[in-house]
Design an enzyme around this catalytic site. Structure first.
Site, PDB file in Angstrom:
ATOM      1  N   GLU A  36      37.227   8.715  14.052  1.00 35.69           N
ATOM      2  CA  GLU A  36      36.952   8.179  15.283  1.00 35.69           C
ATOM      3  C   GLU A  36      36.253   6.882  15.136  1.00 35.69           C
ATOM      4  OE1 GLU A  36      34.174  10.370  17.618  1.00 35.69           O
ATOM      5  OE2 GLU A  36      34.286   8.872  19.129  1.00 35.69           O
ATOM      6  N   ARG A 262      32.809  19.605   4.152  1.00 36.14           N
ATOM      7  CA  ARG A 262      32.630  18.173   4.012  1.00 36.14           C
ATOM      8  C   ARG A 262      31.761  18.019   2.713  1.00 36.14           C
ATOM      9  NH1 ARG A 262      31.786  16.931   9.168  1.00 36.14           N
ATOM     10  NH2 ARG A 262      30.819  14.796   8.821  1.00 36.14           N
ATOM     11  N   LYS A 272      27.038  10.113  10.996  1.00 37.20           N
ATOM     12  CA  LYS A 272      27.111   8.629  11.343  1.00 37.20           C
ATOM     13  C   LYS A 272      26.013   8.431  12.027  1.00 37.20           C
ATOM     14  CE  LYS A 272      32.101   8.476  12.008  1.00 37.20           C
ATOM     15  NZ  LYS A 272      33.003   8.776  13.002  1.00 37.20           N
TER      16      LYS A 272
HETATM   17  P1  ATP Z   1      31.909  12.143  14.400  1.00 32.05           P
HETATM   18  O1  ATP Z   1      30.297  12.891  14.558  1.00 32.05           O
HETATM   19  O2  ATP Z   1      31.726  10.763  14.711  1.00 32.05           O
HETATM   20  O3  ATP Z   1      32.835  12.826  14.780  1.00 32.05           O
HETATM   21  P2  ATP Z   1      32.695  12.513  11.750  1.00 32.05           P
HETATM   22  O4  ATP Z   1      32.100  12.416  10.512  1.00 32.05           O
HETATM   23  O5  ATP Z   1      33.429  13.716  11.993  1.00 32.05           O
HETATM   24  O6  ATP Z   1      31.755  12.015  12.875  1.00 32.05           O
HETATM   25  P3  ATP Z   1      35.418  11.051  12.050  1.00 32.05           P
HETATM   26  O7  ATP Z   1      35.464   9.743  12.162  1.00 32.05           O
HETATM   27  O8  ATP Z   1      35.614  12.112  13.225  1.00 32.05           O
HETATM   28  O9  ATP Z   1      33.879  11.382  11.560  1.00 32.05           O
HETATM   29  O10 ATP Z   1      35.972  11.653  10.991  1.00 32.05           O
HETATM   30  C1  ATP Z   1      37.337  11.589  10.491  1.00 32.05           C
HETATM   31  C2  ATP Z   1      37.752  12.839   9.428  1.00 32.05           C
HETATM   32  O11 ATP Z   1      36.966  12.382   8.350  1.00 32.05           O
HETATM   33  C3  ATP Z   1      37.655  13.842  10.256  1.00 32.05           C
HETATM   34  O12 ATP Z   1      38.808  14.843   9.599  1.00 32.05           O
HETATM   35  C4  ATP Z   1      36.589  14.511   9.420  1.00 32.05           C
HETATM   36  O13 ATP Z   1      36.400  15.892   9.280  1.00 32.05           O
HETATM   37  C5  ATP Z   1      36.406  14.016   8.143  1.00 32.05           C
HETATM   38  N1  ATP Z   1      35.296  13.982   7.376  1.00 32.05           N
HETATM   39  C6  ATP Z   1      34.055  13.032   7.994  1.00 32.05           C
HETATM   40  N2  ATP Z   1      32.953  13.268   7.340  1.00 32.05           N
HETATM   41  C7  ATP Z   1      33.248  14.080   6.187  1.00 32.05           C
HETATM   42  C8  ATP Z   1      32.699  14.208   4.988  1.00 32.05           C
HETATM   43  N3  ATP Z   1      31.309  14.375   4.700  1.00 32.05           N
HETATM   44  N4  ATP Z   1      33.498  15.046   4.078  1.00 32.05           N
HETATM   45  C9  ATP Z   1      34.913  15.368   4.209  1.00 32.05           C
HETATM   46  N5  ATP Z   1      35.658  14.886   5.278  1.00 32.05           N
HETATM   47  C10 ATP Z   1      34.625  14.158   6.193  1.00 32.05           C
HETATM   48 MG    MG Z   2      34.664  13.815  14.196  1.00 36.13          MG
END
Ligand code: ATP
Ligand code: MG
Length: 550
Positions: A36, A262, A272
């Protein structure tokens, strides 16, 4: 030399893929990375990137980069651009053009209409508090909304009005009609669309209704023929909704969602919300501050793409939540730079060393190897002069044998140069040594002393006349506790010494070093030229050893 074949560690997702291919469930593999654009990518995203793009590479499949852009108020085109740059920098190519969920807004809308036509979605005018109340809890089933049984034709008309902008923000929403007593909260008539009069970075003002993540993601996956949709564990329950939507719309592919844990990393935060607060409240200098766990921050700190990929390979992919040691990330960059970074000399806390028997005004050009174990990295010229700088803590008036540096009346080797013997020194009013005087043995360049005198210590130095002043930033971990997110106030545990600035001198060869490319300052650590240096500035990437251990 034959190229080494690195066996990639398998994981449960690769095992699922192997089985799907063996059983002919899929002919080819298609994955996606779906950020996102509401912040910069961090090391947790790198884990997801390496997983998705790595699988595509290894199975001769494809991986899309798709912006999951359904929250226009929180998103920004600057984030879109930064994310593309970071994915490329990490060494991955997405398949075809960059994609956006917003590319599919028209299709998503049509699928929502399909659900309404089947009596599987309705427009709800309940206010937010009422809706929350009616959702129930984990132990208490929800209750049906009074709008749940509105006639299909009326729902179609109401949804058209929503799209036409005839309802105010918050006045109504479109909900799926599933099961208000489901044990999965996400199945209790989840919201599919809400009204938002917001400008979108891709679609401008074309829409005033925006689809929710759970509705958008599965359909976008289906449209792109994604075979394995990999996400993190918090979406485990939502998989029911993912499958429900795909099952009830007229699309004939069935992407499957799989969840992995994660990445959590010690001494930093990967939420974030917390990262945005660090930036907006100016606890750091920006998203690419070298202390940030963002890809941009790590790049500016001096991490290489290969070291980040190696880290992601070492941590692996499982369904177990854990907190990975920061030392694991640090050892990945240390291992890389130990092999690949040329050596050079820099003095961070300078005091003067005057070689009294060396001719005044003479500049001697010495040749120093760029790497002790790799001749192919060549040599560089290092000027030697009568006055040089050494580190303040490399001299002591008296010391025991453990101190293998310069001591009054004792000898030490100047790295890549001669053996010198300290004869006297000067101090300032506070007792700090400011200048040390010494004599040098002209026969010791590249040789041990002729009469068998043993010189144990070696110290680094920079010519006082030819050296270049530089700002040297000693970065350390941003937080002083391993799990700041677990603290009551994570901001209170910011490490006050996470950036210590030194004004030192570097050898002249470093005046033209490339931004971001790693150098070992001998005996001091790994550094790289900062991307934003008005004056010559170096960032410490990592120390030579793990000083936090033990
Ligand atoms: P938000 O709260 O904004 O959704 P988010 O950390 O999920 O935050 P995204 O931009 O939606 O951020 O994440 C993109 C991809 O990265 C998703 O598939 C998410 O699962 C993966 N991702 C995000 N944070 C992690 C993490 N700490 N470890 C592994 N994968 C992650
Ligand atoms: Mg997300």
């Amino acid at each position: 030399m034959s190229e080494e074949v690195v066996a990639r560690p398998s994981n449960f997702i690769r095992q699922i893929i192997d089985k799907d291919l063996q059983q002919g469930v899929h002919q080819g593999i298609q994955t996606r990375f779906p950020p996102e654009p509401n912040g910069f990518l961090h090391i947790g995203h790198a884990k997801s990137i390496c997983l998705n793009f790595g699988i595509a590479q290894d199975y001769q499949g494809k991986c899309n980069l798709r912006f999951d852009d359904t929250n226009p108020e929180k998103e920004d085109i600057d984030y879109v651009n930064a994310i593309m740059q970071d994915v490329s920098w990490l060494g991955f190519d997405w398949d075809g053009e960059v994609r956006y969920s917003s590319n599919y807004f028209e299709q998503l809308h049509d699928y929502a209409v399909e659900l309404i036509e089947q009596g599987l979605a309705y427009v709800d005018f309940s206010d937010q508090d009422t809706m929350r109340e009616m959702r129930g809890t984990l132990t208490k089933p929800g209750t049906n909304s009074p709008y749940r049984d509105t006639a299909i034709t009326k729902n179609i008309a109401l949804f058209a009005k929503m799209r036409a902008g005839e309802f105010a923000q918050g006045e109504c929403c479109l909900r799926a009609k599933i099961d208000m007593s489901s044990s999965f909260m996400c199945m209790r008539d989840p919201v599919l669309y809400r009204v938002r009069f917001a400008h979108h970075h891709q679609t401008g003002d074309a829409w005033c209704i925006y689809p929710m993540y759970d509705f958008t993601h599965c359909i976008s996956d289906a449209i792109e023929n994604i075979t394995h949709s990999l996400c993190t564990l918090e979406f485990q329950d939502n998989r029911r909704l993912y499958d429900w939507v795909i099952e009830h719309i007229s699309i004939d592919v069935t992407p499957r969602q799989y969840e992995f844990s994660r990445l959590n990393l010690e001494y930093t935060v990967l939420s974030k919300r917390m990262l945005i607060a660090l930036v907006t409240d100016k606890h750091v200098a920006g998203w690419d501050d070298p202390r940030m766990p963002t890809v941009a921050g790590l790049r500016r700190r001096g991490y290489t793409p290969a070291s980040i990929r190696e880290f992601c390979a070492r941590i692996g992919v499982t369904k177990m939540d854990n907190l990975v040691e920061m030392s694991m990330l640090e050892s990945c960059i240390r291992d890389d730079l130990n092999v690949n970074a040329p050596r050079a000399m820099a003095v961070l806390d300078p005091i003067k060393l005057v070689i009294e028997n060396y001719p005044e005004g003479q500049v001697e050009t010495l040749h120093a190897p760029n790497h002790p174990n790799d001749e192919s990295m060549g040599t560089r010229e290092v000027p030697f002069t009568r006055e040089i700088y050494i580190e303040a803590d490399d001299f002591k008036e008296t010391a025991n044998k453990k101190f293998k540096r310069l001591v009054l009346d004792k000898e030490v080797r100047l790295r890549n140069a001669y053996v010198v013997k300290a004869t006297r020194f000067e101090q300032d009013a506070q007792g700090n040594v400011t200048t040390v005087y010494c004599t040098y043995d002209p026969d010791t360049l590249g040789n041990d002393p002729a009469d068998g005198r043993k010189v144990k210590g070696v110290i680094h130095w920079v010519s006082a006349e030819q050296g270049v002043p530089a700002e040297i930033r000693l970065y350390d971990r941003l937080f002083s506790v391993p799990n700041p997110a677990g603290e009551e106030d994570y901001l209170a545990s910011i490490n006050p010494d996470s950036c210590v600035i030194k004004h030192g001198f570097v050898e002249p060869s470093l005046a033209h070093s490339q931004v971001g490319s790693g150098i070992q300052f001998e005996r001091t650590g790994y550094f790289c030229r900062d991307s934003d240096d008005q004056t010559l500035t170096f960032n410490r990437t990592v120390g030579l050893r793990d000083t936090w251990a033990g």
